[in-house]
Design a protein around this motif. Structure first.
Motif, PDB file in Angstrom:
ATOM      1  N   PRO A  20     -19.004 -14.905   2.405  1.00 18.43           N
ATOM      2  CA  PRO A  20     -19.316 -13.932   3.170  1.00 18.43           C
ATOM      3  C   PRO A  20     -20.740 -13.538   3.533  1.00 18.43           C
ATOM      4  O   PRO A  20     -21.874 -13.846   2.723  1.00 18.43           O
ATOM      5  CB  PRO A  20     -18.703 -12.871   2.391  1.00 18.43           C
ATOM      6  CG  PRO A  20     -17.786 -13.565   1.451  1.00 18.43           C
ATOM      7  CD  PRO A  20     -18.139 -15.009   1.333  1.00 18.43           C
ATOM      8  N   ALA A  21     -21.020 -12.731   4.339  1.00 13.03           N
ATOM      9  CA  ALA A  21     -22.401 -12.056   4.585  1.00 13.03           C
ATOM     10  C   ALA A  21     -23.109 -11.559   3.274  1.00 13.03           C
ATOM     11  O   ALA A  21     -22.562 -10.859   2.588  1.00 13.03           O
ATOM     12  CB  ALA A  21     -22.459 -11.104   5.833  1.00 13.03           C
ATOM     13  N   LEU A  22     -24.209 -11.718   3.252  1.00 15.99           N
ATOM     14  CA  LEU A  22     -24.961 -11.297   2.223  1.00 15.99           C
ATOM     15  C   LEU A  22     -24.902  -9.730   2.162  1.00 15.99           C
ATOM     16  O   LEU A  22     -25.066  -9.183   3.206  1.00 15.99           O
ATOM     17  CB  LEU A  22     -26.582 -11.502   2.147  1.00 15.99           C
ATOM     18  CG  LEU A  22     -27.138 -13.082   1.560  1.00 15.99           C
ATOM     19  CD1 LEU A  22     -28.464 -13.113   2.030  1.00 15.99           C
ATOM     20  CD2 LEU A  22     -26.670 -13.159   0.199  1.00 15.99           C
ATOM     21  N   GLY A  23     -24.791  -8.921   1.004  1.00 14.67           N
ATOM     22  CA  GLY A  23     -25.052  -7.700   0.670  1.00 14.67           C
ATOM     23  C   GLY A  23     -26.000  -7.313   0.133  1.00 14.67           C
ATOM     24  O   GLY A  23     -26.720  -8.083  -0.296  1.00 14.67           O
ATOM     25  N   PRO A  24     -26.270  -5.897  -0.181  1.00 12.48           N
ATOM     26  CA  PRO A  24     -27.592  -5.802  -0.965  1.00 12.48           C
ATOM     27  C   PRO A  24     -27.674  -6.065  -2.344  1.00 12.48           C
ATOM     28  O   PRO A  24     -26.517  -6.291  -2.844  1.00 12.48           O
ATOM     29  CB  PRO A  24     -27.681  -4.054  -0.731  1.00 12.48           C
ATOM     30  CG  PRO A  24     -26.581  -3.835   0.491  1.00 12.48           C
ATOM     31  CD  PRO A  24     -25.685  -4.745   0.451  1.00 12.48           C
ATOM     32  N   GLY A  25     -28.793  -6.647  -2.653  1.00 10.07           N
ATOM     33  CA  GLY A  25     -28.964  -7.193  -3.865  1.00 10.07           C
ATOM     34  C   GLY A  25     -28.301  -8.623  -4.298  1.00 10.07           C
ATOM     35  O   GLY A  25     -27.940  -9.058  -5.428  1.00 10.07           O
ATOM     36  N   GLN A  26     -28.031  -9.340  -3.250  1.00 11.86           N
ATOM     37  CA  GLN A  26     -27.307 -10.567  -3.219  1.00 11.86           C
ATOM     38  C   GLN A  26     -28.192 -11.742  -2.953  1.00 11.86           C
ATOM     39  O   GLN A  26     -29.209 -11.561  -2.292  1.00 11.86           O
ATOM     40  CB  GLN A  26     -25.883 -10.732  -2.553  1.00 11.86           C
ATOM     41  CG  GLN A  26     -25.086  -9.874  -3.154  1.00 11.86           C
ATOM     42  CD  GLN A  26     -23.614  -9.768  -2.543  1.00 11.86           C
ATOM     43  OE1 GLN A  26     -23.437 -10.064  -1.094  1.00 11.86           O
ATOM     44  NE2 GLN A  26     -22.586  -9.449  -3.201  1.00 11.86           N
ATOM     45  N   GLY A  78     -29.542 -24.146  -7.907  1.00  3.09           N
ATOM     46  CA  GLY A  78     -29.846 -24.443  -6.808  1.00  3.09           C
ATOM     47  C   GLY A  78     -31.103 -23.817  -6.377  1.00  3.09           C
ATOM     48  O   GLY A  78     -31.543 -23.247  -7.062  1.00  3.09           O
ATOM     49  N   THR A  79     -31.182 -23.590  -5.006  1.00  7.60           N
ATOM     50  CA  THR A  79     -32.272 -23.048  -4.384  1.00  7.60           C
ATOM     51  C   THR A  79     -32.041 -21.864  -3.415  1.00  7.60           C
ATOM     52  O   THR A  79     -31.165 -21.975  -2.756  1.00  7.60           O
ATOM     53  CB  THR A  79     -33.007 -24.096  -3.494  1.00  7.60           C
ATOM     54  OG1 THR A  79     -33.284 -25.180  -4.381  1.00  7.60           O
ATOM     55  CG2 THR A  79     -34.405 -23.670  -2.888  1.00  7.60           C
ATOM     56  N   VAL A  80     -32.778 -20.818  -3.593  1.00  5.96           N
ATOM     57  CA  VAL A  80     -32.429 -19.697  -2.735  1.00  5.96           C
ATOM     58  C   VAL A  80     -32.538 -19.975  -1.250  1.00  5.96           C
ATOM     59  O   VAL A  80     -33.791 -20.559  -1.184  1.00  5.96           O
ATOM     60  CB  VAL A  80     -33.452 -18.362  -3.080  1.00  5.96           C
ATOM     61  CG1 VAL A  80     -33.270 -17.156  -2.211  1.00  5.96           C
ATOM     62  CG2 VAL A  80     -32.765 -18.093  -4.673  1.00  5.96           C
ATOM     63  N   VAL A  81     -31.839 -19.693  -0.452  1.00  7.54           N
ATOM     64  CA  VAL A  81     -32.155 -19.985   0.960  1.00  7.54           C
ATOM     65  C   VAL A  81     -32.090 -18.647   1.679  1.00  7.54           C
ATOM     66  O   VAL A  81     -32.640 -18.713   2.999  1.00  7.54           O
ATOM     67  CB  VAL A  81     -30.951 -21.030   1.786  1.00  7.54           C
ATOM     68  CG1 VAL A  81     -31.150 -22.393   0.941  1.00  7.54           C
ATOM     69  CG2 VAL A  81     -29.617 -20.496   1.457  1.00  7.54           C
ATOM     70  N   ASP A  82     -31.564 -17.595   1.167  1.00  4.11           N
ATOM     71  CA  ASP A  82     -31.742 -16.164   1.791  1.00  4.11           C
ATOM     72  C   ASP A  82     -31.293 -15.142   0.957  1.00  4.11           C
ATOM     73  O   ASP A  82     -30.975 -15.119  -0.172  1.00  4.11           O
ATOM     74  CB  ASP A  82     -30.329 -16.068   2.765  1.00  4.11           C
ATOM     75  CG  ASP A  82     -30.857 -14.885   4.070  1.00  4.11           C
ATOM     76  OD1 ASP A  82     -31.817 -14.377   3.796  1.00  4.11           O
ATOM     77  OD2 ASP A  82     -29.911 -14.753   4.976  1.00  4.11           O
ATOM     78  N   THR A  83     -32.089 -13.897   1.241  1.00  2.00           N
ATOM     79  CA  THR A  83     -32.019 -12.855   0.258  1.00  2.00           C
ATOM     80  C   THR A  83     -31.495 -11.564   0.958  1.00  2.00           C
ATOM     81  O   THR A  83     -31.803 -11.353   2.025  1.00  2.00           O
ATOM     82  CB  THR A  83     -33.359 -12.651  -0.454  1.00  2.00           C
ATOM     83  OG1 THR A  83     -34.312 -12.192   0.681  1.00  2.00           O
ATOM     84  CG2 THR A  83     -34.017 -13.753  -1.224  1.00  2.00           C
ATOM     85  N   GLY A  84     -30.688 -10.852   0.127  1.00  5.22           N
ATOM     86  CA  GLY A  84     -30.304  -9.550   0.678  1.00  5.22           C
ATOM     87  C   GLY A  84     -31.100  -8.475   0.661  1.00  5.22           C
ATOM     88  O   GLY A  84     -32.285  -8.505   0.046  1.00  5.22           O
ATOM     89  N   ALA A  85     -30.955  -7.244   1.203  1.00 11.31           N
ATOM     90  CA  ALA A  85     -31.599  -6.143   1.116  1.00 11.31           C
ATOM     91  C   ALA A  85     -31.862  -5.652  -0.506  1.00 11.31           C
ATOM     92  O   ALA A  85     -30.980  -5.964  -1.235  1.00 11.31           O
ATOM     93  CB  ALA A  85     -30.970  -4.938   1.547  1.00 11.31           C
TER      94      ALA A  85
END
Length: 282
Positions: A20-26, A78-85
Motif C-alpha cells: 500500500p501507499a506510504l502513510g505518515p510515519g512509514q 534492507g535499504t530505505v527507498v521512500d519515506t512518509g510524512a
C-alpha cells in the motif's frame, strides 16, 4: 513486484501487487534479506489453524484471510527507498532492520507484515513498515546478519519482562532461536548463572557456545530446582531467586473444519502445540 507468494498450500515466485501507499510515519524498504521465522513455518503448514490460534489468543496482528494469498517474512533487513510524512530519523539509502509492523492507514489497525493480505512481508522485493519499529544497521554489519535483530529482540524482551538483575539466575526452557536469544540477553544483563534446558543435543551445544553456564537434557535430568549450581566466577547460585525465562509460548486450537471425518483424522494434530511469535509491542 516479484515475491515468493504463499497460496493454496504452495510457495510460488510470481508478480504481486505493490505494498500500500506510504502513510505518515512509514518507510518503504527494498528488502536485501529476510529470515524464516518458526511462525512462518507453522502458518505454511496449516494457515487455517494459525489464524484460529491468533484469533483465540486475541492477537489481531496476525489475523488475515487465510484463503487468500500472502507474502510472508517479518525478519527483514534492507535499504530505505521512500519515506512518509513526519519521518525525520531516516533518509533514502539508509540501511535498516527492525520489527515488521505496519499500521493500516485506512483503519488504524496495526499488523505484522506477512500476516496480512495487503501488507506484504520480506519474501517480496519491497515492504512498508512503521518507522517507529525500525533501527539503523551499523556500518560493518551485513544486512544478512542484521535480519537476526528481530528474533534476538524477542529474547531480550523476555529477559526485560522477567525483571532479571545481576543478583538473579536465569532458567531458559527451550534453546531454539528465541531461547538462544534469551541466553545472550540474560548474560548481557549480568545473570549470576544461566541454566538452559533443551532435549536436542545440537541445540544444547549451541546453548553452551552462546554462554549458558549449565546445560541439561530434560529427558535425563529434572529441572534444576533445589540444586546449587557452581558458577565459574561467583561460586554457587541459589535457585530460589532464579528468574525463569520462558522461551516459547504455545496455544491450542481446534481444526477449522467441523465434519466428523475431519475431526477424527486430525485429532492428533489438534493436541500438538503451535508456536506463535508473541512479541509485545506496547
Amino acid at each position: 513486484m516479484r515475491a515468493a507468494q504463499f497460496a493454496d498450500g504452495e510457495f510460488r515466485v510470481t508478480e504481486v501487487a505493490d505494498p500500500p501507499a506510504l502513510g505518515p510515519g512509514q518507510l518503504r524498504i527494498a528488502v536485501a534479506a529476510c529470515g524464516i521465522c518458526g511462525s512462518d513455518l507453522s502458518m505454511s503448514k496449516d494457515p487455517c489453524r494459525f489464524v484460529a490460534v491468533a484469533e483465540k489468543a486475541g492477537y489481531p496482528l496476525a489475523v488475515f484471510d487465510h484463503q487468500r494469498p500472502v507474502v510472508l517474512g517479518h525478519e527483514y533487513a534492507g535499504t530505505v527507498v521512500d519515506t512518509g510524512a513526519d519521518v525525520t530519523d531516516f533518509a533514502i539509502g539508509d540501511r535498516v532492520a527492525g520489527i515488521g509492523v505496519s499500521t493500516d492507514t485506512g483503519t488504524g489497525v496495526p499488523t505484522i507484515i506477512g500476516y496480512s493480505n495487503e501488507y506484504h512481508g520480506g519474501f517480496g522485493e519491497f515492504i512498508v513498515v512503521d518507522a517507529f519499529w525500525v533501527r539503523h544497521v551499523p556500518d560493518g554489519l551485513s544486512l544478512e546478519h542484521a535480519t537476526l535483530a528481530e528474533p534476538l529482540h524477542v529474547g531480550e524482551m523476555h529477559v526485560q519482562q522477567s525483571g532479571l538483575t545481576d543478583a538473579d539466575s536465569a532458567l531458559v526452557i527451550g534453546c531454539g532461536p528465541i531461547g538462544l536469544g534469551a541466553i545472550l540477553a540474560a548474560k548481557a544483563h549480568g545473570a549470576r548463572t544461566v541454566i538452559a534446558s533443551e532435549p536436542s543435543p545440537a541445540r544444547r551445544a549451541l546453548a553452551r557456545a552462546l554462554g549458558a553456564d549449565v546445560v541439561v537434557d530434560p529427558n535425563e535430568q529434572d529441572p534444576p530446582y533445589g540444586t546449587r549450581w557452581p558458577h565459574p566466577a561467583r561460586g554457587s547460585s541459589s535457585p530460589t531467586n532464579a528468574a525463569a525465562v520462558q522461551a516459547f509460548s504455545t496455544r491450542y486450537c481446534t481444526p477449522c473444519r467441523s465434519d466428523p471425518e475431519s475431526r477424527s483424522s486430525r485429532q492428533a494434530s489438534r493436541r500438538k502445540p503451535l508456536s506463535l511469535w508473541s512479541a509485545s509491542f506496547g
